[in-house]
Design an enzyme around this catalytic site. Structure first.
Site, PDB file in Angstrom:
ATOM      1  CD  GLU A   1      -7.099   0.662  -8.719  1.00 19.19           C
ATOM      2  OE1 GLU A   1      -7.205   0.166  -9.836  1.00 19.19           O
ATOM      3  OE2 GLU A   1      -6.012   1.004  -8.234  1.00 19.19           O
TER       4      GLU A   1
ATOM      5  CG  HIS B   1      -3.333  -7.579  -7.522  1.00 16.20           C
ATOM      6  ND1 HIS B   1      -4.624  -8.018  -7.643  1.00 16.20           N
ATOM      7  CD2 HIS B   1      -3.324  -6.300  -7.945  1.00 16.20           C
ATOM      8  CE1 HIS B   1      -5.370  -7.035  -8.140  1.00 16.20           C
ATOM      9  NE2 HIS B   1      -4.603  -5.982  -8.317  1.00 16.20           N
TER      10      HIS B   1
ATOM     11  NE  ARG C   1      -3.667  -3.641  -4.851  1.00 18.17           N
ATOM     12  CZ  ARG C   1      -3.066  -3.145  -5.902  1.00 18.17           C
ATOM     13  NH1 ARG C   1      -1.769  -3.288  -6.041  1.00 18.17           N
ATOM     14  NH2 ARG C   1      -3.756  -2.517  -6.815  1.00 18.17           N
TER      15      ARG C   1
ATOM     16  CG  HIS D   1       0.665  -6.590  -8.011  1.00 15.60           C
ATOM     17  ND1 HIS D   1       0.439  -6.790  -9.350  1.00 15.60           N
ATOM     18  CD2 HIS D   1       0.237  -5.322  -7.749  1.00 15.60           C
ATOM     19  CE1 HIS D   1      -0.116  -5.699  -9.876  1.00 15.60           C
ATOM     20  NE2 HIS D   1      -0.226  -4.789  -8.925  1.00 15.60           N
TER      21      HIS D   1
ATOM     22  NE  ARG E   1       2.359  -0.686  -5.799  1.00 17.83           N
ATOM     23  CZ  ARG E   1       1.358  -0.814  -6.653  1.00 17.83           C
ATOM     24  NH1 ARG E   1       0.759   0.251  -7.144  1.00 17.83           N
ATOM     25  NH2 ARG E   1       0.945  -2.004  -7.041  1.00 17.83           N
TER      26      ARG E   1
HETATM   27  C1  SIN Z   1      -4.587  -3.138 -10.678  1.00 21.50           C
HETATM   28  O1  SIN Z   1      -5.056  -2.727 -11.725  1.00 21.50           O
HETATM   29  O2  SIN Z   1      -5.228  -3.768  -9.849  1.00 21.50           O
HETATM   30  C2  SIN Z   1      -3.142  -2.900 -10.399  1.00 21.50           C
HETATM   31  C3  SIN Z   1      -2.923  -1.493 -10.067  1.00 21.50           C
HETATM   32  C4  SIN Z   1      -1.783  -1.364  -9.120  1.00 21.50           C
HETATM   33  O3  SIN Z   1      -1.195  -2.359  -8.708  1.00 21.50           O
HETATM   34  O4  SIN Z   1      -1.489  -0.241  -8.740  1.00 21.50           O
END
Ligand code: SIN
Length: 525
Positions: free
Chosen positions: A113, A228, A274, A335, A370
């Site tokens: 990610e 998010h 993000r 988020h 984060r």
């Molecule tokens: C997500 O699945 O995008 C959220 C995961 C996260 O916020 O750590």
């Protein structure tokens, strides 16, 4: 008023609260109180996964570096070190308790990610990682006879005697009960509901932060709210997270003219941090006069999409969006709170007998932003540590107390809640400035009285907590005259003087009073 005594009181039943309860079970009777049914927490809705170093191609030192980098210079390094070093052991323990993470053959399947430099994100049932963790932890809790649960019990305030925490007042079946305990652990999660666009469930109203603050606890880093980039934007559908792991598996972002844009904003494109992606989306939305952009997976194999994201696939299909065939309308949403009740790496707060773990706490592990998928891990690691620390408490609860019986009720509650959430989203959201924050403060001051009264219903108490937390976020955002991590001020785009300092408040220091806010040379955001 009823009263009860337990050895250990835990408020909240997400990953941090349950993990703390399991740690405490051999040391006395443990009571977990939760305002809803125990499974209703942010944990249950966490999709993407849990980050930990579980492969030979990865190193804890690299996970540490990635976390520090995402935190943009404001992480507390001891907390990050603890997280990445203890994480793998907590995961192995979960697997031994029955957690079924997805596998490729015999090996754990790992995805990537934003801002991770290695594939290190474990996931379960595709996109239901939090649900799987909650299932396993609740099963484990059920097997331990010293742990009892009180669902539908709303924590009104903490019992504080001589600056020590002796438990909490809880509203249950319409009655107040004083729950006395040697140690109290807050694990109430975040506060996303104070924003009108959020990925958080309805329970995330900042209760733990507000009650701790009222009791004299210190709150830190409250200006850092993570937005998010991709939540479903579809008027007929509820707000719903579209996991970052979709971009990790190759999904791309398009503006409403069907043009890919992230490469114009950051070399890591869709996998940029993000805050960068969220601001880029806002910028595209403004330029194209639209209230959403699109997430596109149509270039990925249909069966892969269905099997990798079964929950997202099924949910979107209910609204006639087939994510393997259609463009998905998305926009950012609040988020995660990086800030919260200030603790050390053992969950200890500045109040003896009071501990905090998970999103409600601020260990400094996330700094100003984060790293994706570090939060479930945070709950496991720091929940266990807070539990261990709580066994060492030497508090002897007094066993007698009175609760201020003068109570009110809030008129036009729904209207105030709606106005508050809209205000926070529009004026204290992804892009802030003195003018927008000043306007938010002015409006919040109109509701200041609400934060000073006692109430006897969950909805009144939640609104009181939401206004309290919103006020602290606004004051912190005004105080930080600079842009760091997730806190972006369009009138102070640089980091600003003294940016390394953490902004802290307690109820004695906090002055939420009227003042004039000057925009920087006519700046508007
Ligand atoms: C997500 O699945 O995008 C959220 C995961 C996260 O916020 O750590």
């Amino acid at each position: 008023m009823n009263s009860e005594s337990v050895d250990f009181l835990i408020i909240g039943s997400g990953v941090a609260g349950l993990r703390a309860a399991i740690e405490l079970a051999p040391f006395g009777d443990v009571l977990v109180v939760t305002k809803e049914k125990p499974s209703e927490s942010s944990t249950e809705y966490a999709q993407g996964g849990i980050a930990a170093v579980m492969s030979d191609e990865d190193r804890v030192g690299i996970h540490l570096e990635d976390t520090l980098k995402a935190g943009d210079g404001l992480c507390r390094e001891d907390a990050v070190k603890t997280l990445v070093e203890e994480g793998p052991e907590r995961i192995m323990e979960l697997i031994s308790w029955g957690a079924e993470f997805d596998r490729e053959g015999l090996k754990l399947a790992l995805t990537i990610e934003a801002a991770h430099s290695r594939r290190r994100i474990l996931h379960a049932h595709g996109d239901s990682t939090g649900k799987e963790l909650e299932r396993v932890l609740l099963n484990k809790v059920r097997s331990l006879s010293s742990i009892k649960k009180y669902p539908f019990a709303f924590t009104m305030d903490l019992i504080i005697k001589d600056s020590e925490c002796h438990g909490a007042y809880v509203l249950r079946n319409g009655e107040i009960t004083a729950l006395f305990s040697k140690a109290t652990i807050l694990a109430t999660g975040g506060a996303g509901q104070i924003f009108s666009r959020t990925t958080n469930p309805l329970v995330a109203t900042g209760d733990g932060m507000a009650i701790a603050f009222r009791s004299g606890a210190e709150l830190e880093d409250m200006e850092f709210v993570q937005f998010h980039p991709t939540s479903l934007y579809y008027p007929a559908a509820p707000q719903f997270l579209l996991s970052e792991s979709m971009r990790g598996e190759g999904a791309v972002l398009l503006n409403i003219n069907r043009q890919r844009f992230m490469e114009n904003y950051h070399p890591m494109a869709e996998l940029a941090p993000r805050d960068v992606v969220s601001r880029a989306i806002i910028s595209e939305m403004v330029d194209t006069k639209s209230n959403h952009v699109y997430l596109e997976l149509r270039h990925l194999e249909k069966d892969f999409v269905k099997n990798r994201f079964p929950r997202i696939y099924a949910t979107c299909l209910q609204y006639d969006i087939d994510i393997s065939e259609d463009l998905i309308p998305v926009s950012p949403a609040a988020h995660y709170m990086m800030g919260g009740v200030k603790t050390n790496i053992d969950g200890e707060t500045n109040i003896r007998g009071l501990y905090a773990a998970g999103e409600v706490a601020c260990t400094g592990v996330h700094g100003a932003n984060r790293l994706a998928s570090n939060s479930l891990l945070e709950g496991l690691v720091f929940g266990a540590r807070a539990g261990r620390a709580a066994t060492r408490t030497s508090i002897i609860p007094e066993g007698q107390t009175v609760y201020d019986s003068e109570t009110s009720s809030i008129k036009t509650l729904d209207e105030i809640k709606r106005t508050l959430r809209k205000l926070m989203w529009e004026r204290v959201g992804i892009i802030r400035c003195a003018e927008s924050l000043g306007e938010a403060k002015e409006k919040l001051l109109l509701w200041k009285e609400i934060t000073r009264k006692n109430y006897l219903t969950r909805s009144d108490l939640e609104l009181k907590n939401m206004i309290t937390v919103a006020g602290i976020i606004v004051e912190s955002a005004l105080t930080r005259k600079g842009s760091v991590g997730a806190h972006y001020r369009s009138d102070y785009k640089e980091r600003g003087e003294g940016w390394q300092q953490h902004i802290k408040w307690n109820k004695n220091k906090f002055r939420f009073e009227e003042e004039k806010f000057k925009a920087v040379s006519g700046h508007e955001c």
